[in-house]
Design a protein around this motif. Sequence first.
Motif, PDB file in Angstrom:
ATOM      1  N   HIS A   1       0.828  -1.206   0.000  1.00  0.00           N
ATOM      2  CA  HIS A   1       0.000   0.000   0.000  1.00  0.00           C
ATOM      3  C   HIS A   1       0.866   1.261   0.000  1.00  0.00           C
ATOM      4  O   HIS A   1       0.538   2.256  -0.657  1.00  0.00           O
ATOM      5  CB  HIS A   1      -0.927   0.010   1.214  1.00  0.00           C
TER       6      HIS A   1
ATOM      7  N   GLU B   1       2.139   2.188  -3.300  1.00  0.00           N
ATOM      8  CA  GLU B   1       1.076   2.741  -4.130  1.00  0.00           C
ATOM      9  C   GLU B   1       0.608   4.119  -3.644  1.00  0.00           C
ATOM     10  O   GLU B   1      -0.295   4.702  -4.228  1.00  0.00           O
ATOM     11  CB  GLU B   1      -0.118   1.780  -4.161  1.00  0.00           C
TER      12      GLU B   1
ATOM     13  N   LYS C   1      -0.902   4.705  -0.838  1.00  0.00           N
ATOM     14  CA  LYS C   1      -2.124   4.590  -0.041  1.00  0.00           C
ATOM     15  C   LYS C   1      -1.736   4.574   1.435  1.00  0.00           C
ATOM     16  O   LYS C   1      -1.605   3.518   2.065  1.00  0.00           O
ATOM     17  CB  LYS C   1      -2.891   3.327  -0.423  1.00  0.00           C
TER      18      LYS C   1
ATOM     19  N   GLU D   1      -4.208   2.972   4.258  1.00  0.00           N
ATOM     20  CA  GLU D   1      -4.207   1.508   4.266  1.00  0.00           C
ATOM     21  C   GLU D   1      -2.871   0.966   4.778  1.00  0.00           C
ATOM     22  O   GLU D   1      -2.829   0.000   5.542  1.00  0.00           O
ATOM     23  CB  GLU D   1      -4.491   0.964   2.873  1.00  0.00           C
TER      24      GLU D   1
ATOM     25  N   GLU E   1      -4.749  11.524  -5.808  1.00  0.00           N
ATOM     26  CA  GLU E   1      -5.719  11.676  -4.717  1.00  0.00           C
ATOM     27  C   GLU E   1      -6.808  12.639  -5.161  1.00  0.00           C
ATOM     28  O   GLU E   1      -6.724  13.846  -4.911  1.00  0.00           O
ATOM     29  CB  GLU E   1      -5.034  12.197  -3.451  1.00  0.00           C
TER      30      GLU E   1
END
Length: 418
Positions: free
Chosen positions: A82, A85, A87, A90, A271
């Motif tokens: 995550h 990526e 993220k 997460e 985002e």
Amino acid sequence: MTPYRKIKRNYRRQFFSDRRRRFSGISLLLLLLFLACVIGATFAFGYVFRGEVEATVNEFMGTPRPTPTLQANQYAQRGFAHFREGKLDEASSNFELAVTQRPHNVAYLYEYGIILLESGNDQLAEEMGDRAIAAAPADARGYALKARALMWADAASAIPVAVKGLEYGPDFAPLHASLAIAYTNIGRYAEGLQRGIRATELDPLDSFGFRAYSIPLIYTGRSSEAIAALEKAVAISPKLTAPYFELAAQYRKENYQEMAVGIYRRILELEPDSAKAYLRICQTYAEIGEFLEGTRFCETATEIDQTYAPAWQYLGQLQYARRNYESALESLENCVANGSTAVECYYIRGLAYYFLGECSTAWDVLLEAFLYTNEQSIIDIINIGLGDIRANCPGFESAQLPTPIPPTPIPPTPIGGI
């Protein structure tokens, strides 16, 4: 012709004999043992796989299966994936679970802390650093994590922590990167530059090293080199948004607003709901006089996050500049309601009250604005507003201006984090 063969019969034996086959004692015992094993195995299977059986039955009845609990290393692997990526939420959740299972694992504590720092949670990251140091005092990672958590807010404390870490890991690049920023923040620019160079040499694939190196470059006026360093940081970690924000801030500083807007739009690709990116586009458009276009992006920022005080602040400033005092007042009230101590949310709000004829409220708000600034230019504006109220509002002709209480200095916004 087959000759007829006569069967001889022994008339002393009955034709249907009552003689039956019977198990011997040993055979019977073996049978009982076999049955006992079968029954025991059945109960054992039911006990061991009871959860699976219940889950299967529940699933058949319409109840979903519970999510299986993963091992700490599995949560860590998911967290890494995550993080790569971009993220962060997460990634943070998975590493938090890994740390919960393995609270003394320095690798998990360190990586969790790095993700917290990227998410802006420096306080909890510092706590992870302390835990890592306590778990392994001779491991440089705990010191690097704590130093990075302190380098902006308390550079003087970050330096000895990082130097201590160098005793255990003299070639650990993040320690040098943290020192690059910490030394710069206390005015030791030459040392900051040396540490930044060393960090990028030790680990040319660490984006944080290039981001840290950009700070002493910025402070020493080497803007083009700082932009180059940040571009490398972006190339190394293309899914993390923090380096993009830092790069765009430097483009704005060099009056490359079009380049900055392009970078912010790239952030929105990563985002789509980044209120901060919308706010930065709003501010960038305002810098070139496109107030109406900028207002639109500020409004979007407040729609995405209604508690985002900086967006309400800047939206209110733009509305005030366009003499839309009612809307400006509403936006600046939201700014204050969401905990902002930005002086703009006070003195501009006070001026808006004055222009709307609410002299008493304007007087009180302008006086309160003194508490949030020590900048002379703003103090002059506040005094002009108070003077206008005394000159133009009935009942305020003889109102006395109190001596402003010396304000508590507000720490500046970190250059690298804008």
